[in-house]
Motif scaffolding. Sequence first.
Motif, short mmCIF file in Angstrom:
data_model
loop_
_atom_site.label_atom_id
_atom_site.label_comp_id
_atom_site.label_asym_id
_atom_site.label_seq_id
_atom_site.Cartn_x
_atom_site.Cartn_y
_atom_site.Cartn_z
N PHE A 3 0.84 -1.20 0.00
CA PHE A 3 0.00 0.00 0.00
C PHE A 3 0.87 1.25 0.00
O PHE A 3 1.65 1.46 0.93
CB PHE A 3 -0.93 0.03 1.22
N GLU A 4 0.72 2.07 -1.03
CA GLU A 4 1.46 3.33 -1.15
C GLU A 4 0.45 4.46 -1.28
O GLU A 4 -0.22 4.59 -2.32
CB GLU A 4 2.38 3.30 -2.38
N LEU A 5 0.34 5.29 -0.28
CA LEU A 5 -0.62 6.39 -0.33
C LEU A 5 -0.33 7.33 -1.49
O LEU A 5 -1.25 7.87 -2.11
CB LEU A 5 -0.61 7.16 0.99
N ALA A 6 0.95 7.53 -1.81
CA ALA A 6 1.31 8.43 -2.90
C ALA A 6 0.74 7.98 -4.24
O ALA A 6 0.64 8.79 -5.18
CB ALA A 6 2.83 8.56 -3.00
N SER A 7 0.34 6.71 -4.35
CA SER A 7 -0.27 6.22 -5.59
C SER A 7 -1.69 6.76 -5.78
O SER A 7 -2.25 6.63 -6.87
CB SER A 7 -0.30 4.69 -5.58
N PHE A 8 -2.25 7.32 -4.73
CA PHE A 8 -3.61 7.86 -4.78
C PHE A 8 -3.51 9.37 -4.56
O PHE A 8 -3.59 9.85 -3.43
CB PHE A 8 -4.49 7.19 -3.72
N ALA A 9 -3.32 10.10 -5.66
CA ALA A 9 -2.92 11.51 -5.56
C ALA A 9 -3.93 12.37 -4.82
O ALA A 9 -3.56 13.22 -3.99
CB ALA A 9 -2.69 12.08 -6.96
N LYS A 10 -5.22 12.18 -5.08
CA LYS A 10 -6.23 13.03 -4.44
C LYS A 10 -6.36 12.71 -2.94
O LYS A 10 -6.51 13.62 -2.12
CB LYS A 10 -7.57 12.88 -5.16
N LEU A 11 -6.29 11.44 -2.60
CA LEU A 11 -6.35 11.08 -1.18
C LEU A 11 -5.10 11.55 -0.45
O LEU A 11 -5.16 11.96 0.71
CB LEU A 11 -6.52 9.57 -1.03
N HIS A 12 -3.95 11.50 -1.13
CA HIS A 12 -2.72 12.02 -0.54
C HIS A 12 -2.85 13.52 -0.27
O HIS A 12 -2.44 14.01 0.79
CB HIS A 12 -1.55 11.74 -1.47
#
Length: 230
Positions: free
Chosen positions: A181-190
């Motif tokens: 799981f990489e939060l940076a992969s989900f730009a808007k959630l990041h």
Amino acid sequence: MTEPAYTLHYAPDNASLIVRLALEELGLPYRTRLVDRRRAAQRAPAHLALNPAGLIPALETPDGPIFETGAILLWLADRHGDLIPPPRDPARTDALKWLFYLSNTLHPALRMLFYPSLYVGPDAAHQAQLRAQTRANILRHVAILEADCDPRGTPSVLDLYLAPMLRWLQLYPRESDRSWFELASFAKLHHMALMLEGRASTHAAQTAEGLGPTPFTAPQAPQPPEGTAT
């Protein structure tokens, strides 16, 4: 001096963090009571009187105790502020469906990931299989949330609920590989998580629960002043 109307029964870096963020964001005075997980205090009679499920959190209110994270959020938001659109606002439709998606879909998936033995028993192979399937499900759930996310400058109940869960996906379970799981992969959630890290509500929770300087975007193991996260 008037006593605070609310008492939050909490453990550090547990679901009670979500409620703490809401209380802070709404500017409500409250006190806390530690539920000592090391002593299984969540299953002691005193806590079961507040939350018969034996889970954290519980919130004592002038109307009586309330439990279930989503229910507490909705109750506080409706009573005190603009963290969710009011009942006759058309925007409430979207807010409610996503609130219940977080409560009924993503949050239970995290419990399944963190506590697989509760679902499949002690067999290690069965637990590994469940975790693998749950990871795939969680990535799908988060992708759905990313697609609908509309970053704003101020938080809603959805942000306050989701950001801690994004934190936990990056931290727990501690003994497992979490590179999936990489939060940076989900730009808007990041972006949403970054916004929330700048709020005074988050700063208060950081201090109270020892969450570190970037609790949502680059979380560290908590160092709480009291109690334990596990």
